[in-house]
Scaffold this motif. Structure first.
Motif, PDB file in Angstrom:
ATOM      1  N   UNK A  41       0.865  -1.180   0.000  1.00  0.00           N
ATOM      2  CA  UNK A  41       0.000   0.000   0.000  1.00  0.00           C
ATOM      3  C   UNK A  41       0.896   1.221   0.000  1.00  0.00           C
ATOM      4  N   UNK A  42       0.519   2.238  -0.762  1.00  0.00           N
ATOM      5  CA  UNK A  42       1.226   3.514  -0.707  1.00  0.00           C
ATOM      6  C   UNK A  42       0.259   4.551  -0.161  1.00  0.00           C
ATOM      7  N   UNK A  43       0.767   5.440   0.671  1.00  0.00           N
ATOM      8  CA  UNK A  43      -0.081   6.401   1.360  1.00  0.00           C
ATOM      9  C   UNK A  43       0.634   7.741   1.457  1.00  0.00           C
ATOM     10  N   UNK A  44      -0.063   8.806   1.071  1.00  0.00           N
ATOM     11  CA  UNK A  44       0.497  10.135   1.243  1.00  0.00           C
ATOM     12  C   UNK A  44       0.652  10.437   2.729  1.00  0.00           C
ATOM     13  N   UNK A  45       1.727  11.121   3.076  1.00  0.00           N
ATOM     14  CA  UNK A  45       2.036  11.369   4.482  1.00  0.00           C
ATOM     15  C   UNK A  45       1.223  12.459   5.133  1.00  0.00           C
ATOM     16  N   UNK A  46       0.225  13.002   4.429  1.00  0.00           N
ATOM     17  CA  UNK A  46      -0.559  14.095   5.007  1.00  0.00           C
ATOM     18  C   UNK A  46      -2.035  13.745   5.166  1.00  0.00           C
ATOM     19  N   UNK A  47      -2.371  12.458   5.151  1.00  0.00           N
ATOM     20  CA  UNK A  47      -3.766  12.046   5.201  1.00  0.00           C
ATOM     21  C   UNK A  47      -4.031  11.130   6.390  1.00  0.00           C
ATOM     22  N   UNK A  56     -14.391   7.765   7.381  1.00  0.00           N
ATOM     23  CA  UNK A  56     -13.803   9.022   7.836  1.00  0.00           C
ATOM     24  C   UNK A  56     -12.315   9.125   7.506  1.00  0.00           C
ATOM     25  N   UNK A  57     -11.938  10.270   6.957  1.00  0.00           N
ATOM     26  CA  UNK A  57     -10.536  10.564   6.673  1.00  0.00           C
ATOM     27  C   UNK A  57     -10.379  12.068   6.614  1.00  0.00           C
ATOM     28  N   UNK A  58      -9.138  12.536   6.679  1.00  0.00           N
ATOM     29  CA  UNK A  58      -8.903  13.976   6.606  1.00  0.00           C
ATOM     30  C   UNK A  58      -7.506  14.255   6.056  1.00  0.00           C
ATOM     31  N   UNK A  59      -7.466  14.935   4.930  1.00  0.00           N
ATOM     32  CA  UNK A  59      -6.186  15.411   4.403  1.00  0.00           C
ATOM     33  C   UNK A  59      -5.800  16.683   5.147  1.00  0.00           C
ATOM     34  N   UNK A  60      -4.514  16.861   5.407  1.00  0.00           N
ATOM     35  CA  UNK A  60      -4.041  18.032   6.142  1.00  0.00           C
ATOM     36  C   UNK A  60      -3.128  18.840   5.228  1.00  0.00           C
ATOM     37  N   UNK A  61      -3.717  19.795   4.534  1.00  0.00           N
ATOM     38  CA  UNK A  61      -2.976  20.647   3.613  1.00  0.00           C
ATOM     39  C   UNK A  61      -2.978  22.110   4.033  1.00  0.00           C
ATOM     40  N   UNK A  62      -4.101  22.549   4.598  1.00  0.00           N
ATOM     41  CA  UNK A  62      -4.294  23.952   4.943  1.00  0.00           C
ATOM     42  C   UNK A  62      -4.629  24.070   6.428  1.00  0.00           C
ATOM     43  N   UNK A  63      -4.579  25.307   6.938  1.00  0.00           N
ATOM     44  CA  UNK A  63      -4.812  25.516   8.367  1.00  0.00           C
ATOM     45  C   UNK A  63      -6.207  25.069   8.790  1.00  0.00           C
TER      46      UNK A  63
END
Length: 256
Positions: free
Chosen positions: A107-113, A228-235
């Motif tokens: 599995x590959x996963x972006x480090x901001x999610x 449920x999930x949440x990307x963390x890109x902005x404040x």
């Protein structure tokens, strides 16, 4: 289907979150007692994914020290691979750095999610194709410019993926988490290598490789609609991630 290996792409600083990330990698932001990467690893380990490779870059020593701590807490095999080109290459280059680790199903996963354990389970169960992209569906169909938009057909086959897809062609979004099984790792490695041999390779996202692969191979999708999930890109994403993880803490999930 059983997948025991994961690669987490955590090389970036997260400049859109400055000053929060001035001296702290995005994956090290703390949410209700756990770092972002700790939430990810908890969800992976809950599904038997215990061989975890973290690609680091910005403030790599902090992530490396934290990985050792997480190993002690979870027992999972957590290894870090440093990407020395993280400041000049996009995440296709990060994948290229770690291509030798794509040696079996993974599995590959972006480090901001931040993802739930149910999402990992849904992806593993749905990984029926060589490459499977985890997608969410917005009921109102209102995908914004920053969403990694997806066009898929009724069978779940992905035809296009990219931020520039037009609204009429968009019916899902990628959450930045994929499974590669069978011949999938080799297909992905070969495509990455071809793209990194071009002048523009360092400027590409790795999902561009998936878009190209989908033109000649079946790329599947696994819907996580309702989970449920949440990307963390902005404040504002930080606030949303705080609320989501507070809910999980209250539910006693991923107890230590």
């Amino acid at each position: 289907m059983t997948i025991t290996k994961a690669i987490i792409l955590s090389a970036g600083q997260g400049s859109r979150l400055l000053p929060l990330t001035r001296d702290v990698p995005k994956c090290m932001i703390e949410f209700n007692g756990r770092t972002l990467i700790s939430w990810q690893i908890a969800a992976l380990v809950a599904n038997g994914v215990t061989d975890i490779v973290v690609v680091t870059g910005f403030r790599t020593e902090r992530v490396e020290d934290h990985a050792l701590q997480l190993y002690r807490e979870t027992g999972a095999g957590i290894r870090c691979v440093f990407n020395p080109f993280f400041q000049v290459a996009d995440n296709l280059g990060t994948c290229w750095i770690v291509r030798e680790e794509m040696d079996r199903d993974f599995i590959i996963l972006n480090g901001d999610t931040i993802i739930s354990d149910e999402i990992v389970a849904r992806l593993i169960a749905g990984a029926q194709d060589a490459i499977t992209v985890t997608v969410d569906i917005k009921a109102d169909g209102d995908y914004d410019d920053d969403d990694m938009k997806v066009n898929r057909d009724a069978s779940g086959r992905l035809h296009h993926i990219g931020k520039r897809l037009l609204p009429p062609d968009t019916n899902a979004e990628s959450i930045g988490m994929l499974a590669f099984t069978g011949e999938g790792p080799a297909i992905f490695r070969n495509q990455i290598d071809q793209m990194m041999r071009t002048p523009e390779g360092v400027e590409r996202w790795y999902l561009r490789a998936i878009d190209i692969i989908a033109k000649g191979n079946r790329v599947g999708t696994a819907s996580i609609e309702g989970l449920e999930w949440q990307e963390v890109d902005f404040h504002q994403d930080v606030e949303a991630a705080m609320a989501l993880t507070a809910k999980w803490v209250a539910q006693g999930r991923y107890g230590r």
